[in-house]
Design a protein around this motif. Sequence first.
Motif, mmCIF file in Angstrom:
data_model
loop_
_atom_site.group_PDB
_atom_site.id
_atom_site.type_symbol
_atom_site.label_atom_id
_atom_site.label_comp_id
_atom_site.label_asym_id
_atom_site.label_seq_id
_atom_site.Cartn_x
_atom_site.Cartn_y
_atom_site.Cartn_z
ATOM 1 N N ARG A 269 13.721 2.937 2.922
ATOM 2 C CA ARG A 269 12.759 1.876 2.628
ATOM 3 C C ARG A 269 11.447 2.153 3.370
ATOM 4 O O ARG A 269 11.442 2.732 4.466
ATOM 5 C CB ARG A 269 13.316 0.510 3.023
ATOM 6 C CG ARG A 269 13.467 0.286 4.508
ATOM 7 C CD ARG A 269 14.138 -1.066 4.793
ATOM 8 N NE ARG A 269 14.074 -1.421 6.202
ATOM 9 C CZ ARG A 269 14.915 -0.971 7.126
ATOM 10 N NH1 ARG A 269 15.880 -0.138 6.792
ATOM 11 N NH2 ARG A 269 14.789 -1.347 8.389
ATOM 12 N N GLU A 271 7.932 0.573 5.024
ATOM 13 C CA GLU A 271 7.393 -0.669 5.566
ATOM 14 C C GLU A 271 6.165 -0.368 6.415
ATOM 15 O O GLU A 271 5.961 0.763 6.874
ATOM 16 C CB GLU A 271 8.441 -1.425 6.383
ATOM 17 C CG GLU A 271 8.898 -0.741 7.636
ATOM 18 C CD GLU A 271 9.898 -1.578 8.433
ATOM 19 O OE1 GLU A 271 9.763 -1.629 9.673
ATOM 20 O OE2 GLU A 271 10.825 -2.171 7.827
ATOM 21 N N ARG A 272 5.360 -1.395 6.629
ATOM 22 C CA ARG A 272 4.148 -1.266 7.432
ATOM 23 C C ARG A 272 4.444 -1.618 8.879
ATOM 24 O O ARG A 272 5.102 -2.609 9.175
ATOM 25 C CB ARG A 272 3.058 -2.200 6.908
ATOM 26 C CG ARG A 272 2.394 -1.718 5.631
ATOM 27 C CD ARG A 272 1.430 -0.584 5.904
ATOM 28 N NE ARG A 272 0.876 -0.029 4.672
ATOM 29 C CZ ARG A 272 0.101 1.054 4.662
ATOM 30 N NH1 ARG A 272 -0.230 1.658 5.789
ATOM 31 N NH2 ARG A 272 -0.351 1.519 3.518
ATOM 32 N N ARG A 273 3.974 -0.777 9.798
ATOM 33 C CA ARG A 273 4.033 -1.053 11.221
ATOM 34 C C ARG A 273 2.632 -0.865 11.778
ATOM 35 O O ARG A 273 2.210 0.236 12.081
ATOM 36 C CB ARG A 273 5.026 -0.133 11.929
ATOM 37 C CG ARG A 273 6.480 -0.422 11.582
ATOM 38 C CD ARG A 273 7.438 0.392 12.430
ATOM 39 N NE ARG A 273 8.829 0.059 12.140
ATOM 40 C CZ ARG A 273 9.879 0.634 12.729
ATOM 41 N NH1 ARG A 273 9.676 1.576 13.648
ATOM 42 N NH2 ARG A 273 11.103 0.269 12.416
ATOM 43 N N LEU A 277 2.250 3.509 7.820
ATOM 44 C CA LEU A 277 3.305 3.325 6.843
ATOM 45 C C LEU A 277 4.470 4.200 7.282
ATOM 46 O O LEU A 277 4.300 5.406 7.494
ATOM 47 C CB LEU A 277 2.832 3.751 5.448
ATOM 48 C CG LEU A 277 3.880 3.657 4.324
ATOM 49 C CD1 LEU A 277 4.263 2.211 4.064
ATOM 50 C CD2 LEU A 277 3.352 4.313 3.049
#
Length: 322
Positions: A269, A271-273, A277
Amino acid sequence: MRLTHDDERARRICSLALDFMNARSPLPTSAIARAHYPDLREDAFRKAFSRDRAMLEACGVSLVERRQGGGEALWEADVERSFAQGAELAPAGAAALELACRPLAQDPSFPPARELRLALAKVARAFAETLAVGDAVGAGARREVATLRGCLTGRRAARVTYVDASGHESERLIAPYAFFGLRGVLYLVAGLLDESGNEVADHVRTYRVDRFRRVREEPGASFELPTDFSVDDWRRLPFQLGPTTFEAVFRVEAGREEDVRRAVDRQGRLERRGSDLVLLVPGSDVEAAASWAVAMGVRPVGPEELVGAWRRVLEGAMRDGS
Protein backbone atom coordinates in the motif's frame (compact mmCIF):
# COMPACT_ATOMS: atom_id res chain seq x y z
CA MET A 1 3.45 -36.65 -38.53
CA ARG A 2 0.19 -37.49 -40.25
CA LEU A 3 -2.72 -35.25 -39.29
CA THR A 4 -6.15 -36.70 -38.65
CA HIS A 5 -9.43 -35.15 -39.78
CA ASP A 6 -9.92 -33.84 -36.22
CA ASP A 7 -6.43 -32.29 -36.24
CA GLU A 8 -7.16 -30.49 -39.50
CA ARG A 9 -10.48 -29.21 -38.20
CA ALA A 10 -8.88 -27.98 -34.97
CA ARG A 11 -6.34 -26.02 -36.98
CA ARG A 12 -9.06 -24.58 -39.20
CA ILE A 13 -11.17 -23.54 -36.19
CA CYS A 14 -8.18 -21.79 -34.60
CA SER A 15 -7.30 -20.07 -37.89
CA LEU A 16 -10.89 -18.90 -38.35
CA ALA A 17 -11.03 -17.60 -34.79
CA LEU A 18 -7.79 -15.65 -35.23
CA ASP A 19 -8.93 -14.18 -38.56
CA PHE A 20 -12.19 -12.92 -37.10
CA MET A 21 -10.60 -11.69 -33.87
CA ASN A 22 -8.06 -9.64 -35.85
CA ALA A 23 -10.31 -8.51 -38.73
CA ARG A 24 -10.94 -4.76 -38.98
CA SER A 25 -13.85 -5.19 -41.38
CA PRO A 26 -16.36 -7.96 -42.25
CA LEU A 27 -14.95 -10.89 -44.28
CA PRO A 28 -16.64 -11.90 -47.57
CA THR A 29 -17.84 -15.48 -47.92
CA SER A 30 -15.64 -15.99 -50.98
CA ALA A 31 -12.51 -14.90 -49.09
CA ILE A 32 -13.32 -17.31 -46.22
CA ALA A 33 -13.79 -20.16 -48.71
CA ARG A 34 -10.49 -19.46 -50.47
CA ALA A 35 -8.50 -19.12 -47.25
CA HIS A 36 -9.89 -22.00 -45.19
CA TYR A 37 -11.78 -24.40 -47.52
CA PRO A 38 -9.83 -24.29 -50.80
CA ASP A 39 -10.55 -27.91 -51.77
CA LEU A 40 -14.30 -27.93 -51.15
CA ARG A 41 -17.10 -27.38 -53.65
CA GLU A 42 -19.68 -24.71 -52.83
CA ASP A 43 -22.25 -27.01 -51.16
CA ALA A 44 -19.59 -28.83 -49.13
CA PHE A 45 -18.05 -25.50 -48.10
CA ARG A 46 -21.37 -24.13 -46.85
CA LYS A 47 -22.03 -27.25 -44.77
CA ALA A 48 -18.51 -27.29 -43.34
CA PHE A 49 -18.59 -23.55 -42.59
CA SER A 50 -21.96 -23.96 -40.87
CA ARG A 51 -20.55 -26.72 -38.63
CA ASP A 52 -17.45 -24.65 -37.91
CA ARG A 53 -19.54 -21.60 -36.97
CA ALA A 54 -21.35 -23.76 -34.41
CA MET A 55 -18.00 -24.88 -33.01
CA LEU A 56 -16.73 -21.29 -32.88
CA GLU A 57 -19.93 -20.30 -31.06
CA ALA A 58 -19.29 -23.04 -28.49
CA CYS A 59 -15.75 -21.68 -28.05
CA GLY A 60 -17.04 -18.15 -27.48
CA VAL A 61 -16.57 -16.57 -30.92
CA SER A 62 -20.01 -15.73 -32.27
CA LEU A 63 -20.24 -14.86 -35.99
CA VAL A 64 -22.97 -12.72 -37.50
CA GLU A 65 -23.91 -12.38 -41.17
CA ARG A 66 -24.12 -8.98 -42.85
CA ARG A 67 -25.41 -8.22 -46.34
CA GLN A 68 -25.02 -5.00 -48.26
CA GLY A 69 -27.08 -4.18 -51.33
CA GLY A 70 -27.90 -7.78 -52.17
CA GLY A 71 -24.26 -8.77 -52.65
CA GLU A 72 -22.49 -11.75 -51.17
CA ALA A 73 -22.69 -12.38 -47.44
CA LEU A 74 -20.16 -10.72 -45.17
CA TRP A 75 -19.20 -12.23 -41.81
CA GLU A 76 -17.81 -10.69 -38.64
CA ALA A 77 -17.46 -11.49 -34.96
CA ASP A 78 -20.19 -10.16 -32.68
CA VAL A 79 -18.09 -7.93 -30.41
CA GLU A 80 -20.45 -7.92 -27.44
CA ARG A 81 -20.94 -11.70 -27.45
CA SER A 82 -17.42 -12.74 -28.38
CA PHE A 83 -14.91 -10.59 -26.53
CA ALA A 84 -14.41 -10.12 -22.81
CA GLN A 85 -15.35 -6.66 -21.60
CA GLY A 86 -12.55 -6.02 -19.13
CA ALA A 87 -12.89 -9.34 -17.27
CA GLU A 88 -10.51 -12.26 -16.88
CA LEU A 89 -11.50 -15.89 -17.00
CA ALA A 90 -12.01 -17.76 -13.76
CA PRO A 91 -9.24 -20.26 -12.91
CA ALA A 92 -11.18 -23.29 -14.16
CA GLY A 93 -12.10 -21.57 -17.41
CA ALA A 94 -8.51 -20.47 -18.00
CA ALA A 95 -7.24 -24.00 -17.34
CA ALA A 96 -9.82 -25.50 -19.71
CA LEU A 97 -8.85 -23.03 -22.44
CA GLU A 98 -5.18 -23.81 -21.89
CA LEU A 99 -5.76 -27.57 -22.08
CA ALA A 100 -7.54 -27.18 -25.40
CA CYS A 101 -5.14 -24.73 -27.03
CA ARG A 102 -1.69 -25.49 -25.61
CA PRO A 103 -0.82 -28.19 -28.22
CA LEU A 104 -1.46 -25.78 -31.09
CA ALA A 105 0.12 -22.81 -29.30
CA GLN A 106 3.35 -24.80 -28.90
CA ASP A 107 3.27 -26.48 -32.33
CA PRO A 108 5.97 -24.87 -34.53
CA SER A 109 4.24 -26.24 -37.65
CA PHE A 110 1.02 -24.33 -36.87
CA PRO A 111 1.50 -21.00 -38.73
CA PRO A 112 -0.46 -18.69 -36.36
CA ALA A 113 0.92 -20.29 -33.15
CA ARG A 114 2.46 -17.02 -31.98
CA GLU A 115 -0.75 -15.06 -32.65
CA LEU A 116 -2.73 -17.73 -30.77
CA ARG A 117 -0.42 -17.42 -27.74
CA LEU A 118 -0.77 -13.65 -27.73
CA ALA A 119 -4.56 -13.81 -28.06
CA LEU A 120 -4.87 -16.33 -25.22
CA ALA A 121 -2.53 -14.35 -23.00
CA LYS A 122 -4.82 -11.33 -23.38
CA VAL A 123 -7.83 -13.39 -22.34
CA ALA A 124 -6.24 -15.15 -19.36
CA ARG A 125 -3.10 -13.98 -17.56
CA ALA A 126 -2.75 -17.46 -16.06
CA PHE A 127 -2.19 -18.82 -19.58
CA ALA A 128 0.62 -16.36 -20.21
CA GLU A 129 2.32 -17.28 -16.94
CA THR A 130 2.09 -21.06 -17.21
CA LEU A 131 3.13 -20.95 -20.88
CA ALA A 132 6.10 -18.76 -20.02
CA VAL A 133 7.44 -21.10 -17.36
CA GLY A 134 6.28 -24.39 -18.88
CA ASP A 135 9.44 -24.95 -20.89
CA ALA A 136 11.62 -24.33 -17.82
CA VAL A 137 10.48 -27.46 -15.97
CA GLY A 138 11.64 -30.99 -16.67
CA ALA A 139 9.62 -33.73 -18.33
CA GLY A 140 8.62 -35.19 -14.97
CA ALA A 141 7.40 -31.84 -13.70
CA ARG A 142 5.41 -31.35 -16.91
CA ARG A 143 3.60 -34.60 -16.19
CA GLU A 144 2.77 -33.39 -12.69
CA VAL A 145 1.54 -30.08 -14.09
CA ALA A 146 -0.68 -31.87 -16.60
CA THR A 147 -2.24 -33.98 -13.85
CA LEU A 148 -2.76 -30.99 -11.57
CA ARG A 149 -4.24 -28.96 -14.42
CA GLY A 150 -6.66 -31.77 -15.21
CA CYS A 151 -7.72 -31.95 -11.55
CA LEU A 152 -8.17 -28.16 -11.45
CA THR A 153 -10.33 -28.15 -14.57
CA GLY A 154 -12.48 -31.08 -13.45
CA ARG A 155 -12.72 -29.94 -9.80
CA ARG A 156 -11.16 -33.23 -8.69
CA ALA A 157 -8.86 -33.73 -5.71
CA ALA A 158 -5.19 -34.66 -6.16
CA ARG A 159 -3.14 -36.99 -3.97
CA VAL A 160 0.36 -35.49 -3.90
CA THR A 161 3.78 -36.09 -2.40
CA TYR A 162 5.44 -32.74 -1.72
CA VAL A 163 8.93 -31.73 -0.53
CA ASP A 164 9.01 -28.40 1.35
CA ALA A 165 11.87 -25.89 1.48
CA SER A 166 13.52 -27.72 4.39
CA GLY A 167 13.55 -31.03 2.48
CA HIS A 168 10.73 -32.65 4.45
CA GLU A 169 8.58 -34.97 2.30
CA SER A 170 4.90 -35.46 3.05
CA GLU A 171 1.77 -36.82 1.39
CA ARG A 172 -1.46 -34.83 1.36
CA LEU A 173 -4.80 -34.54 -0.38
CA ILE A 174 -5.30 -31.14 -2.02
CA ALA A 175 -7.87 -29.18 -4.02
CA PRO A 176 -6.03 -27.34 -6.86
CA TYR A 177 -7.45 -23.81 -7.20
CA ALA A 178 -5.17 -21.90 -9.61
CA PHE A 179 -1.64 -21.53 -11.01
CA PHE A 180 0.53 -18.43 -11.17
CA GLY A 181 4.11 -17.82 -12.29
CA LEU A 182 6.87 -15.80 -10.63
CA ARG A 183 10.41 -15.29 -11.95
CA GLY A 184 10.36 -18.45 -14.05
CA VAL A 185 8.83 -20.65 -11.30
CA LEU A 186 5.31 -22.07 -11.47
CA TYR A 187 3.21 -22.09 -8.29
CA LEU A 188 -0.10 -23.73 -7.39
CA VAL A 189 -2.62 -22.33 -4.92
CA ALA A 190 -4.51 -25.21 -3.33
CA GLY A 191 -6.72 -26.03 -0.37
CA LEU A 192 -6.06 -28.95 1.98
CA LEU A 193 -8.60 -31.78 2.20
CA ASP A 194 -9.04 -34.35 4.94
CA GLU A 195 -9.22 -38.06 4.18
CA SER A 196 -13.00 -37.80 3.74
CA GLY A 197 -12.52 -35.22 1.01
CA ASN A 198 -13.75 -32.28 3.10
CA GLU A 199 -11.86 -28.99 2.89
CA VAL A 200 -9.86 -28.08 6.00
CA ALA A 201 -10.63 -24.50 7.06
CA ASP A 202 -7.83 -21.92 6.81
CA HIS A 203 -5.41 -24.33 5.11
CA VAL A 204 -5.07 -22.74 1.66
CA ARG A 205 -1.41 -22.37 0.70
CA THR A 206 1.01 -21.90 -2.19
CA TYR A 207 3.09 -24.80 -3.53
CA ARG A 208 6.08 -24.76 -5.85
CA VAL A 209 5.12 -27.11 -8.65
CA ASP A 210 8.69 -28.38 -9.12
CA ARG A 211 8.62 -29.72 -5.53
CA PHE A 212 5.83 -32.19 -6.23
CA ARG A 213 7.36 -35.66 -6.40
CA ARG A 214 4.20 -37.58 -7.25
CA VAL A 215 0.73 -36.45 -8.27
CA ARG A 216 -2.32 -38.55 -9.04
CA GLU A 217 -6.02 -37.88 -9.24
CA GLU A 218 -7.94 -39.11 -6.18
CA PRO A 219 -10.86 -41.28 -7.36
CA GLY A 220 -14.27 -40.07 -6.22
CA ALA A 221 -13.01 -36.94 -4.42
CA SER A 222 -14.21 -33.59 -5.76
CA PHE A 223 -14.30 -30.02 -4.45
CA GLU A 224 -15.85 -26.60 -5.06
CA LEU A 225 -13.84 -23.43 -5.59
CA PRO A 226 -14.56 -20.93 -2.77
CA THR A 227 -16.86 -18.17 -4.04
CA ASP A 228 -14.50 -15.44 -2.82
CA PHE A 229 -11.32 -16.99 -4.23
CA SER A 230 -9.10 -14.87 -6.49
CA VAL A 231 -5.63 -15.94 -7.56
CA ASP A 232 -4.62 -12.25 -7.49
CA ASP A 233 -4.80 -12.44 -3.70
CA TRP A 234 -2.02 -15.04 -3.80
CA ARG A 235 0.38 -13.56 -6.32
CA ARG A 236 3.53 -12.51 -4.48
CA LEU A 237 6.51 -10.25 -4.99
CA PRO A 238 9.89 -12.03 -5.16
CA PHE A 239 10.65 -11.34 -1.48
CA GLN A 240 7.27 -12.45 -0.13
CA LEU A 241 7.43 -16.24 -0.50
CA GLY A 242 7.51 -17.69 3.00
CA PRO A 243 6.36 -16.56 6.45
CA THR A 244 6.13 -12.77 6.88
CA THR A 245 8.99 -11.55 9.09
CA PHE A 246 9.11 -7.77 8.50
CA GLU A 247 7.34 -4.84 6.87
CA ALA A 248 9.44 -3.12 4.22
CA VAL A 249 9.12 0.65 3.85
CA PHE A 250 10.30 2.18 0.57
CA ARG A 251 10.45 5.85 -0.44
CA VAL A 252 8.90 6.39 -3.89
CA GLU A 253 10.30 9.27 -5.91
CA ALA A 254 8.08 11.69 -7.82
CA GLY A 255 6.86 10.27 -11.11
CA ARG A 256 7.30 6.61 -10.06
CA GLU A 257 3.95 6.16 -8.29
CA GLU A 258 2.09 4.46 -11.15
CA ASP A 259 5.01 2.15 -12.02
CA VAL A 260 5.31 1.05 -8.40
CA ARG A 261 1.56 0.66 -8.00
CA ARG A 262 1.43 -1.67 -11.02
CA ALA A 263 4.44 -3.66 -9.80
CA VAL A 264 3.09 -4.37 -6.31
CA ASP A 265 -0.58 -4.76 -7.32
CA ARG A 266 -2.41 -5.91 -4.13
CA GLN A 267 0.70 -6.83 -2.16
CA GLY A 268 1.46 -3.41 -0.68
CA ARG A 269 0.00 0.00 0.00
CA LEU A 270 1.09 3.56 -0.71
CA GLU A 271 0.67 6.33 1.84
CA ARG A 272 1.86 9.86 2.53
CA ARG A 273 4.30 10.55 5.36
CA GLY A 274 4.84 14.27 5.44
CA SER A 275 6.19 15.26 2.03
CA ASP A 276 7.23 11.70 1.17
CA LEU A 277 5.27 9.01 -0.60
CA VAL A 278 6.13 5.62 0.87
CA LEU A 279 5.32 2.04 -0.04
CA LEU A 280 4.68 -0.47 2.75
CA VAL A 281 4.97 -4.16 1.88
CA PRO A 282 5.11 -7.24 4.12
CA GLY A 283 8.21 -9.32 3.39
CA SER A 284 9.88 -12.66 4.08
CA ASP A 285 13.38 -12.32 2.58
CA VAL A 286 15.45 -9.21 3.34
CA GLU A 287 18.15 -9.87 0.74
CA ALA A 288 15.56 -10.46 -2.01
CA ALA A 289 13.73 -7.29 -0.96
CA ALA A 290 16.96 -5.31 -1.25
CA SER A 291 17.61 -6.64 -4.76
CA TRP A 292 14.00 -5.88 -5.75
CA ALA A 293 14.37 -2.30 -4.48
CA VAL A 294 17.48 -1.74 -6.60
CA ALA A 295 15.76 -3.17 -9.68
CA MET A 296 12.64 -1.06 -9.09
CA GLY A 297 14.53 2.14 -8.33
CA VAL A 298 12.98 2.66 -4.90
CA ARG A 299 14.93 3.32 -1.69
CA PRO A 300 14.22 1.40 1.52
CA VAL A 301 13.93 3.49 4.68
CA GLY A 302 13.13 0.66 7.08
CA PRO A 303 13.76 -1.64 8.75
CA GLU A 304 17.48 -1.13 9.29
CA GLU A 305 18.43 -4.65 8.18
CA LEU A 306 16.76 -3.99 4.83
CA VAL A 307 18.52 -0.64 4.43
CA GLY A 308 21.85 -2.35 5.15
CA ALA A 309 21.16 -5.14 2.65
CA TRP A 310 20.20 -2.56 0.01
CA ARG A 311 23.50 -0.73 0.53
CA ARG A 312 25.44 -3.99 0.15
CA VAL A 313 23.64 -4.74 -3.12
CA LEU A 314 24.51 -1.28 -4.45
CA GLU A 315 28.13 -1.59 -3.33
CA GLY A 316 28.40 -4.99 -5.03
CA ALA A 317 26.97 -3.57 -8.24
CA MET A 318 29.44 -0.67 -8.15
CA ARG A 319 32.39 -3.07 -7.63
CA ASP A 320 31.22 -5.29 -10.50
CA GLY A 321 30.90 -2.26 -12.76
CA SER A 322 34.30 -0.77 -11.92
